[in-house]
Design a protein around this motif. Structure first.
Motif, PDB file in Angstrom:
ATOM      1  N   ALA A  63       0.820  -1.214   0.000  1.00  0.00           N
ATOM      2  CA  ALA A  63       0.000   0.000   0.000  1.00  0.00           C
ATOM      3  C   ALA A  63       0.851   1.259   0.000  1.00  0.00           C
ATOM      4  O   ALA A  63       0.457   2.293  -0.559  1.00  0.00           O
ATOM      5  CB  ALA A  63      -0.933  -0.006   1.206  1.00  0.00           C
ATOM      6  N   ARG A  64       2.037   1.195   0.614  1.00  0.00           N
ATOM      7  CA  ARG A  64       2.886   2.390   0.748  1.00  0.00           C
ATOM      8  C   ARG A  64       3.853   2.552  -0.425  1.00  0.00           C
ATOM      9  O   ARG A  64       4.269   3.670  -0.734  1.00  0.00           O
ATOM     10  CB  ARG A  64       3.686   2.329   2.056  1.00  0.00           C
ATOM     11  CG  ARG A  64       2.838   2.417   3.316  1.00  0.00           C
ATOM     12  CD  ARG A  64       3.745   2.486   4.538  1.00  0.00           C
ATOM     13  NE  ARG A  64       4.540   3.706   4.543  1.00  0.00           N
ATOM     14  CZ  ARG A  64       4.224   4.812   5.203  1.00  0.00           C
ATOM     15  NH1 ARG A  64       3.106   4.861   5.911  1.00  0.00           N
ATOM     16  NH2 ARG A  64       5.011   5.869   5.175  1.00  0.00           N
ATOM     17  N   HIS A  72      11.389   0.697   8.486  1.00  0.00           N
ATOM     18  CA  HIS A  72      12.402   1.476   7.766  1.00  0.00           C
ATOM     19  C   HIS A  72      11.733   2.533   6.887  1.00  0.00           C
ATOM     20  O   HIS A  72      12.148   3.701   6.863  1.00  0.00           O
ATOM     21  CB  HIS A  72      13.253   0.526   6.934  1.00  0.00           C
ATOM     22  CG  HIS A  72      14.201   1.197   5.991  1.00  0.00           C
ATOM     23  ND1 HIS A  72      15.394   1.741   6.392  1.00  0.00           N
ATOM     24  CD2 HIS A  72      14.125   1.413   4.648  1.00  0.00           C
ATOM     25  CE1 HIS A  72      16.018   2.260   5.349  1.00  0.00           C
ATOM     26  NE2 HIS A  72      15.270   2.075   4.285  1.00  0.00           N
ATOM     27  N   ILE A  73      10.697   2.136   6.168  1.00  0.00           N
ATOM     28  CA  ILE A  73      10.003   3.065   5.274  1.00  0.00           C
ATOM     29  C   ILE A  73       9.244   4.118   6.063  1.00  0.00           C
ATOM     30  O   ILE A  73       9.235   5.301   5.707  1.00  0.00           O
ATOM     31  CB  ILE A  73       9.058   2.271   4.344  1.00  0.00           C
ATOM     32  CG1 ILE A  73       9.884   1.425   3.375  1.00  0.00           C
ATOM     33  CG2 ILE A  73       8.130   3.208   3.576  1.00  0.00           C
ATOM     34  CD1 ILE A  73       9.061   0.445   2.582  1.00  0.00           C
ATOM     35  N   GLN A  74       8.623   3.707   7.164  1.00  0.00           N
ATOM     36  CA  GLN A  74       7.833   4.652   7.960  1.00  0.00           C
ATOM     37  C   GLN A  74       8.693   5.716   8.628  1.00  0.00           C
ATOM     38  O   GLN A  74       8.193   6.776   8.994  1.00  0.00           O
ATOM     39  CB  GLN A  74       7.021   3.881   9.005  1.00  0.00           C
ATOM     40  CG  GLN A  74       5.884   3.074   8.398  1.00  0.00           C
ATOM     41  CD  GLN A  74       5.154   2.211   9.414  1.00  0.00           C
ATOM     42  OE1 GLN A  74       5.735   1.795  10.419  1.00  0.00           O
ATOM     43  NE2 GLN A  74       3.885   1.931   9.161  1.00  0.00           N
ATOM     44  N   THR A  75       9.992   5.420   8.781  1.00  0.00           N
ATOM     45  CA  THR A  75      10.904   6.410   9.353  1.00  0.00           C
ATOM     46  C   THR A  75      11.634   7.213   8.270  1.00  0.00           C
ATOM     47  O   THR A  75      12.648   7.868   8.535  1.00  0.00           O
ATOM     48  CB  THR A  75      11.928   5.737  10.278  1.00  0.00           C
ATOM     49  OG1 THR A  75      12.623   4.711   9.554  1.00  0.00           O
ATOM     50  CG2 THR A  75      11.243   5.134  11.491  1.00  0.00           C
ATOM     51  N   GLY A  76      11.142   7.106   7.024  1.00  0.00           N
ATOM     52  CA  GLY A  76      11.693   7.924   5.949  1.00  0.00           C
ATOM     53  C   GLY A  76      12.730   7.245   5.094  1.00  0.00           C
ATOM     54  O   GLY A  76      13.364   7.899   4.259  1.00  0.00           O
ATOM     55  N   GLY A  77      12.934   5.956   5.270  1.00  0.00           N
ATOM     56  CA  GLY A  77      13.950   5.251   4.502  1.00  0.00           C
ATOM     57  C   GLY A  77      13.481   4.902   3.100  1.00  0.00           C
ATOM     58  O   GLY A  77      12.284   4.789   2.823  1.00  0.00           O
ATOM     59  N   TRP A 101       8.360  -3.109  -6.287  1.00  0.00           N
ATOM     60  CA  TRP A 101       7.769  -1.882  -5.758  1.00  0.00           C
ATOM     61  C   TRP A 101       8.881  -1.091  -5.080  1.00  0.00           C
ATOM     62  O   TRP A 101       9.863  -1.683  -4.606  1.00  0.00           O
ATOM     63  CB  TRP A 101       6.680  -2.200  -4.731  1.00  0.00           C
ATOM     64  CG  TRP A 101       5.461  -2.842  -5.314  1.00  0.00           C
ATOM     65  CD1 TRP A 101       4.273  -2.256  -5.636  1.00  0.00           C
ATOM     66  CD2 TRP A 101       5.301  -4.234  -5.638  1.00  0.00           C
ATOM     67  NE1 TRP A 101       3.387  -3.176  -6.149  1.00  0.00           N
ATOM     68  CE2 TRP A 101       3.995  -4.398  -6.157  1.00  0.00           C
ATOM     69  CE3 TRP A 101       6.143  -5.346  -5.550  1.00  0.00           C
ATOM     70  CZ2 TRP A 101       3.507  -5.623  -6.575  1.00  0.00           C
ATOM     71  CZ3 TRP A 101       5.670  -6.574  -5.977  1.00  0.00           C
ATOM     72  CH2 TRP A 101       4.355  -6.703  -6.475  1.00  0.00           C
ATOM     73  N   HIS A 102       8.750   0.224  -5.038  1.00  0.00           N
ATOM     74  CA  HIS A 102       9.797   1.037  -4.438  1.00  0.00           C
ATOM     75  C   HIS A 102       9.209   2.314  -3.854  1.00  0.00           C
ATOM     76  O   HIS A 102       8.089   2.719  -4.183  1.00  0.00           O
ATOM     77  CB  HIS A 102      10.888   1.364  -5.458  1.00  0.00           C
ATOM     78  CG  HIS A 102      10.406   2.247  -6.585  1.00  0.00           C
ATOM     79  ND1 HIS A 102      11.182   3.222  -7.173  1.00  0.00           N
ATOM     80  CD2 HIS A 102       9.212   2.310  -7.234  1.00  0.00           C
ATOM     81  CE1 HIS A 102      10.508   3.838  -8.121  1.00  0.00           C
ATOM     82  NE2 HIS A 102       9.307   3.294  -8.182  1.00  0.00           N
ATOM     83  N   THR A 103       9.995   2.935  -2.971  1.00  0.00           N
ATOM     84  CA  THR A 103       9.629   4.255  -2.477  1.00  0.00           C
ATOM     85  C   THR A 103       9.860   5.247  -3.610  1.00  0.00           C
ATOM     86  O   THR A 103      10.881   5.204  -4.285  1.00  0.00           O
ATOM     87  CB  THR A 103      10.490   4.636  -1.264  1.00  0.00           C
ATOM     88  OG1 THR A 103      11.873   4.374  -1.562  1.00  0.00           O
ATOM     89  CG2 THR A 103      10.085   3.842  -0.035  1.00  0.00           C
ATOM     90  N   ALA A 104       8.895   6.108  -3.813  1.00  0.00           N
ATOM     91  CA  ALA A 104       8.971   7.082  -4.911  1.00  0.00           C
ATOM     92  C   ALA A 104       8.648   8.460  -4.366  1.00  0.00           C
ATOM     93  O   ALA A 104       8.480   8.664  -3.157  1.00  0.00           O
ATOM     94  CB  ALA A 104       7.998   6.676  -6.022  1.00  0.00           C
ATOM     95  N   ALA A 105       8.558   9.429  -5.277  1.00  0.00           N
ATOM     96  CA  ALA A 105       8.200  10.787  -4.877  1.00  0.00           C
ATOM     97  C   ALA A 105       6.822  10.770  -4.213  1.00  0.00           C
ATOM     98  O   ALA A 105       5.994   9.909  -4.520  1.00  0.00           O
ATOM     99  CB  ALA A 105       8.181  11.700  -6.101  1.00  0.00           C
TER     100      ALA A 105
END
Length: 337
Positions: free
Chosen positions: A36-37, A289-294, A309-313
């Motif tokens: 979802a994130r 890790h993601i929830q802390t901005g990683g 899937w990846h963290t994006a803008a």
């Protein structure tokens, strides 16, 4: 900001109907929240040439990409990579351009219409067993300019010029299957060069000689007297040279393979339990890790393809609402693997 992470999950799902059925009651809350994130990335792996049989599995290819290794069909230099991890590329006469491969002691079960490659772990080789076996086959290999040492009892590192241009199916690709189809494919493969064909012919001859050497050797007599399977073959793969590339922080790349054995054995109950342990452990840590901005990438691999899937803008409000109203379902993802 926390260090960016790359998580690869092998055997996340298969098309097997029993696997798909086991997913129906499987609850993976951390994975669902990750999906979802995170945002879908571009295709993780290039589509294989339909004219060629894939010699490397999707998670092996994804792992190679994460480490900056060439994603070549059956030619990912895992031997050189492991040698680098052991500090062997920094030793005299072992430059970064030298060719290495993985050599695995195996048991090939010979039947009337098949030759099956079994899981090397079933051999129960100890480090002393590996050393004894090395003393038997090492001089034979040395005659062809091949130097070998045991990294683990069932993962040997071999170095020599022969290995610079030798595409081979990975061990996981052939394990539990009839090895004859792979040998026939390699012999008839129209996509290999003349130098590659010569290298394969040399290795096939050398391997036949090693099999004859071990066939009546006291080493195997002693094993069979203990009720253990003989070492009657080897599997060579992961050959090539390590490219000159920026080093990758080992802590940033993780390939989870705890789902592999139950998936290969068709033990979907154990596979589901392994998924739950993975969800409660590494995936929960990835989510933190993601929830802390990683920054992170998550790649789920099946037997034929992989999805990333990846963290994006930061997404727009409408994108976030759409994701909340239509959350990504792992059940749907699993059907694509």
């Amino acid at each position: 900001m926390p260090h960016p992470l790359d998580l690869i999950v092998a055997y996340a799902a298969t098309p097997d109907p029993a696997c798909q059925a086991s997913l129906q009651g499987l609850r993976l809350p951390h994975l669902q929240r990750l999906l979802a994130r995170l945002s879908p990335a571009a295709q993780a792996l290039a589509e294989p040439d339909p004219a060629q049989i894939p010699l490397s599995l999707p998670h092996e290819r994804a792992w190679a990409q994460a480490w900056g290794l060439p994603d070549c069909n059956g030619h990912i230099p895992w031997g050189a990579w492991h040698a680098q991890q052991q500090g062997l590329l920094n030793t005299p006469n072992s430059g970064s351009g030298s060719a290495w491969a993985l050599l695995v002691p195996c048991y090939w079960q010979v039947g009337t219409d098949h030759i099956t490659v079994h899981d090397p772990a079933q051999l129960q080789l100890t480090q002393q067993d590996a050393q004894t076996l090395l003393e038997i086959v090492g001089p034979w290999l040395a005659e062809e300019g091949l130097q070998v040492q045991a990294d683990t009892p069932t993962r040997w590192l071999m170095q020599g010029p022969l290995l610079a241009d030798l595409p081979m199916p990975s061990l996981e690709r052939v394990q539990g299957q009839d090895v004859r189809q792979w040998m026939q494919h390699q012999a008839q493969n129209p996509h290999i060069s003349a130098s590659q064909r010569r290298a394969m012919q040399v290795w096939q001859r050398l391997h036949s000689e090693l099999q004859m050497l071990l066939y009546t050797h006291p080493f195997n007599d002693a094993r069979q007297a203990q009720g253990l399977a003989p070492v009657n073959a080897f599997w060579l793969h992961g050959a090539g040279c390590l490219p000159q590339a920026a080093p990758v922080d080992a802590a940033s790349v993780q390939c989870i393979q705890t789902l592999q054995t139950p998936a290969q054995n068709g033990d979907w109950q154990t596979w589901a339990k392994a998924w739950q342990a993975l969800d409660a452990g590494p995936l929960a840590q990835w989510l933190d890790h993601i929830q802390t901005g990683g920054a992170a990438r998550l790649t789920l691999c099946g037997p034929h393809t992989a999805l990333t899937w990846h963290t994006a803008a930061p997404r727009s409000l409408s994108q976030r609402l759409s994701r909340l109203l239509r959350p990504v379902s792992f059940l749907e993802v699993a059907k694509k693997l």
